[in-house]
Write a protein that holds these residues in place. Structure first.
Motif, short mmCIF file in Angstrom:
data_model
loop_
_atom_site.label_atom_id
_atom_site.label_comp_id
_atom_site.label_asym_id
_atom_site.label_seq_id
_atom_site.Cartn_x
_atom_site.Cartn_y
_atom_site.Cartn_z
N GLY A 185 26.74 -12.42 -28.35
CA GLY A 185 26.60 -13.87 -28.35
C GLY A 185 27.90 -14.54 -28.71
N ALA A 186 27.94 -15.86 -28.59
CA ALA A 186 29.17 -16.60 -28.83
C ALA A 186 29.40 -16.89 -30.31
CB ALA A 186 29.14 -17.92 -28.05
N LEU A 187 28.36 -16.74 -31.12
CA LEU A 187 28.48 -17.08 -32.53
C LEU A 187 29.19 -15.99 -33.32
CD1 LEU A 187 27.65 -18.96 -34.89
CD2 LEU A 187 25.57 -17.61 -35.09
N GLY A 188 30.20 -16.36 -34.12
CA GLY A 188 30.88 -15.41 -34.96
C GLY A 188 31.97 -14.64 -34.23
N SER A 189 32.52 -13.64 -34.90
CA SER A 189 33.61 -12.85 -34.32
C SER A 189 33.64 -11.45 -34.92
CB SER A 189 34.95 -13.54 -34.57
OG SER A 189 35.22 -13.63 -35.95
N THR A 190 34.01 -10.49 -34.10
CA THR A 190 34.20 -9.11 -34.55
C THR A 190 35.62 -9.00 -35.06
OG1 THR A 190 32.71 -8.39 -32.78
CG2 THR A 190 34.00 -6.70 -33.88
N SER A 191 35.77 -8.84 -36.37
CA SER A 191 37.10 -8.90 -36.96
C SER A 191 37.77 -7.54 -37.10
CB SER A 191 37.03 -9.56 -38.34
OG SER A 191 36.18 -8.83 -39.20
N GLY A 192 37.06 -6.45 -36.96
CA GLY A 192 37.71 -5.15 -37.08
C GLY A 192 36.76 -4.01 -36.79
N LEU A 193 37.19 -3.08 -35.95
CA LEU A 193 36.41 -1.89 -35.64
C LEU A 193 36.76 -0.80 -36.63
CD1 LEU A 193 34.38 -0.71 -33.55
CD2 LEU A 193 36.35 0.25 -32.37
N LYS A 194 35.78 -0.27 -37.33
CA LYS A 194 36.01 0.76 -38.33
C LYS A 194 35.95 2.17 -37.74
CE LYS A 194 34.37 -2.11 -42.11
NZ LYS A 194 35.71 -2.24 -42.72
N TRP A 195 35.03 2.39 -36.81
CA TRP A 195 34.94 3.69 -36.17
C TRP A 195 34.15 3.58 -34.86
CZ3 TRP A 195 29.77 4.66 -35.82
CH2 TRP A 195 28.94 4.17 -36.82
N LEU A 196 34.39 4.54 -33.96
CA LEU A 196 33.68 4.63 -32.68
C LEU A 196 33.34 6.09 -32.46
CD1 LEU A 196 32.74 3.24 -30.02
CD2 LEU A 196 34.98 3.82 -29.08
N ASP A 197 32.05 6.40 -32.32
CA ASP A 197 31.59 7.78 -32.18
C ASP A 197 30.92 7.98 -30.83
OD1 ASP A 197 32.42 8.24 -34.77
OD2 ASP A 197 30.43 7.96 -35.64
N ILE A 198 30.95 9.22 -30.36
CA ILE A 198 30.21 9.60 -29.16
C ILE A 198 29.48 10.92 -29.46
CG2 ILE A 198 32.26 10.75 -28.18
CD1 ILE A 198 31.12 10.10 -25.40
N ALA A 199 28.24 10.99 -29.03
CA ALA A 199 27.45 12.22 -29.15
C ALA A 199 26.81 12.49 -27.79
CB ALA A 199 26.37 12.06 -30.22
N VAL A 200 26.86 13.73 -27.34
CA VAL A 200 26.32 14.08 -26.03
C VAL A 200 25.35 15.25 -26.17
CG1 VAL A 200 28.39 13.27 -24.83
CG2 VAL A 200 28.20 15.67 -25.47
N GLY A 201 24.41 15.31 -25.26
CA GLY A 201 23.46 16.42 -25.22
C GLY A 201 23.18 16.82 -23.78
N GLY A 202 23.29 18.10 -23.48
CA GLY A 202 22.98 18.59 -22.13
C GLY A 202 24.01 18.22 -21.09
N LEU A 203 25.19 17.75 -21.50
CA LEU A 203 26.24 17.35 -20.56
C LEU A 203 27.58 17.90 -21.05
CD1 LEU A 203 25.32 13.58 -20.13
CD2 LEU A 203 25.07 15.33 -18.37
N THR A 204 28.58 17.88 -20.15
CA THR A 204 29.94 18.21 -20.53
C THR A 204 30.78 16.96 -20.39
OG1 THR A 204 29.67 20.48 -19.71
CG2 THR A 204 31.92 19.71 -20.09
N VAL A 205 31.29 16.46 -21.51
CA VAL A 205 32.09 15.24 -21.53
C VAL A 205 33.43 15.55 -22.18
CG1 VAL A 205 32.27 12.90 -22.50
CG2 VAL A 205 30.10 13.69 -21.55
N TYR A 206 34.51 14.96 -21.63
CA TYR A 206 35.85 15.12 -22.17
C TYR A 206 36.43 13.74 -22.49
CZ TYR A 206 35.53 19.73 -19.91
OH TYR A 206 35.12 20.98 -19.51
N TYR A 207 37.37 13.72 -23.44
CA TYR A 207 38.15 12.51 -23.66
C TYR A 207 39.61 12.92 -23.88
CZ TYR A 207 38.40 13.53 -28.68
OH TYR A 207 38.65 14.11 -29.89
N THR A 208 40.52 11.99 -23.68
CA THR A 208 41.95 12.25 -23.82
C THR A 208 42.43 11.69 -25.14
OG1 THR A 208 42.21 12.11 -21.42
CG2 THR A 208 44.21 11.99 -22.75
N SER A 209 43.07 12.53 -25.94
CA SER A 209 43.56 12.09 -27.24
C SER A 209 44.84 11.28 -27.07
CB SER A 209 43.83 13.30 -28.14
OG SER A 209 44.93 14.03 -27.65
N ALA A 210 45.32 10.70 -28.18
CA ALA A 210 46.55 9.90 -28.13
C ALA A 210 47.75 10.73 -27.70
CB ALA A 210 46.80 9.27 -29.49
N SER A 211 47.71 12.05 -27.97
CA SER A 211 48.82 12.92 -27.58
C SER A 211 48.74 13.36 -26.12
CB SER A 211 48.84 14.16 -28.47
OG SER A 211 47.64 14.92 -28.29
#
Length: 291
Positions: free
Chosen positions: A194-220
């Protein structure tokens, strides 16, 4: 007997009215009731409402005159919320922060006392901030391309009642599996519901998978498989917000395997995204003039 009863009832009603008037007058003078207030700001996707009121008129005050302001936070969520409150907008406001715990279906109010040492004209605004968690779950069914029927869509998808909406862009609940293993790139996005308020900071972002193969690329630059649960924010990119949206959608790769099930499809796979962040809501400004 009947007339005497009527007379007694009239006296009782009059007594109740007098007591009510006295009680209202006392509560008003004590600051529990007021008639100088700003409307509460509320959006159905934001779990709190913030309102500010004053027990007296804040216009045409004189220096050193005490002004009593009441900030009230209402909790619409099913859980208690710890809220930090700060005031700003006028030069005479102290750099102070107060904390309050608000319980489901109820409000908590704080009394603030201010005064200005000199003439001024400004507006007092309050900000209420709290930590929140959002999640969204994608159940996925992998379908054999030669299967002509309609496979079940797995279990129910779900998401949280919070101001930040999480999504995996372009991901369908039924994915056609190719003849050979294939990697497809999808993006995790986050934006305010919604338009009310603001997200001032993300503390963490998690991903959990089941029955699939998922990859992500690290900062390196390393491609890392997700096994069960991974905290993306601690081992990859900086995740920042602008105008309530994740600046750079986070890429993940879904490796789709061929479906060999006799029924032509396989279920029980899912991707769950969750995030913890800080969210802030501002009150309507309350004009003040000191002369």
């Amino acid at each position: 007997m009947h007339k005497r009863s009527q007379g007694g009832s009239g006296i009782a009603i009059l007594a109740v009215v007098v007591i009510a008037i006295v009680a209202i007058a006392y509560m008003y003078n004590a600051g529990y009731l007021n008639f100088h207030s700003q409307p509460a700001l509320y959006n159905s996707t934001v779990p709190i409402a913030l309102s500010v009121s004053s027990t007296s008129n804040l216009l045409n005050l004189y220096p050193q005159q005490n002004m009593k302001i009441i900030s009230s936070v209402y909790d619409y969520s099913p859980d208690p919320i710890n809220v930090s409150l700060t005031s700003f907008g006028c030069a005479f406001l102290p750099l102070a922060k107060k904390y309050v715990e608000v319980y489901p279906g109820s409000s908590s109010s704080l009394v603030w006392n201010f005064s200005s040492s000199s003439s001024t004209s400004c507006s007092i605004t309050f900000m209420a901030c709290f930590n929140s968690v959002s999640f969204t779950n994608y159940p996925i069914t992998l379908k054999n391309p030669s299967f002509s029927g309609t496979p079940p869509s797995g279990f129910e998808s779900s998401s949280s009642f919070t101001p930040l909406s999480l999504s995996v862009d372009g991901l369908a609940d039924i994915v056609t599996a190719p003849p050979t293993p294939t990697n497809s790139t999808y993006y995790i996005s986050a934006s305010q519901s919604g338009a009310l308020g603001s997200t001032s900071g993300l503390k963490w972002l998690d991903i959990a998978v089941g029955g699939l193969t998922v990859y992500y690329t690290s900062a390196s630059g390393a491609v890392i498989p997700v096994h069960g649960f991974v905290n993306l924010s601690s081992s990859s990119y900086q995740l920042n917000f602008s105008s309530g949206k994740l600046i750079s959608p986070f890429p993940i790769q879904l490796e789709t395997q061929p479906v060999t099930a006799a029924s032509g499809y396989t279920t029980g796979a899912d991707i769950n995204i969750s995030a913890g962040y800080n969210y802030c809501v501002e009150s309507s400004p309350m004009p003040v003039s000191v002369s």
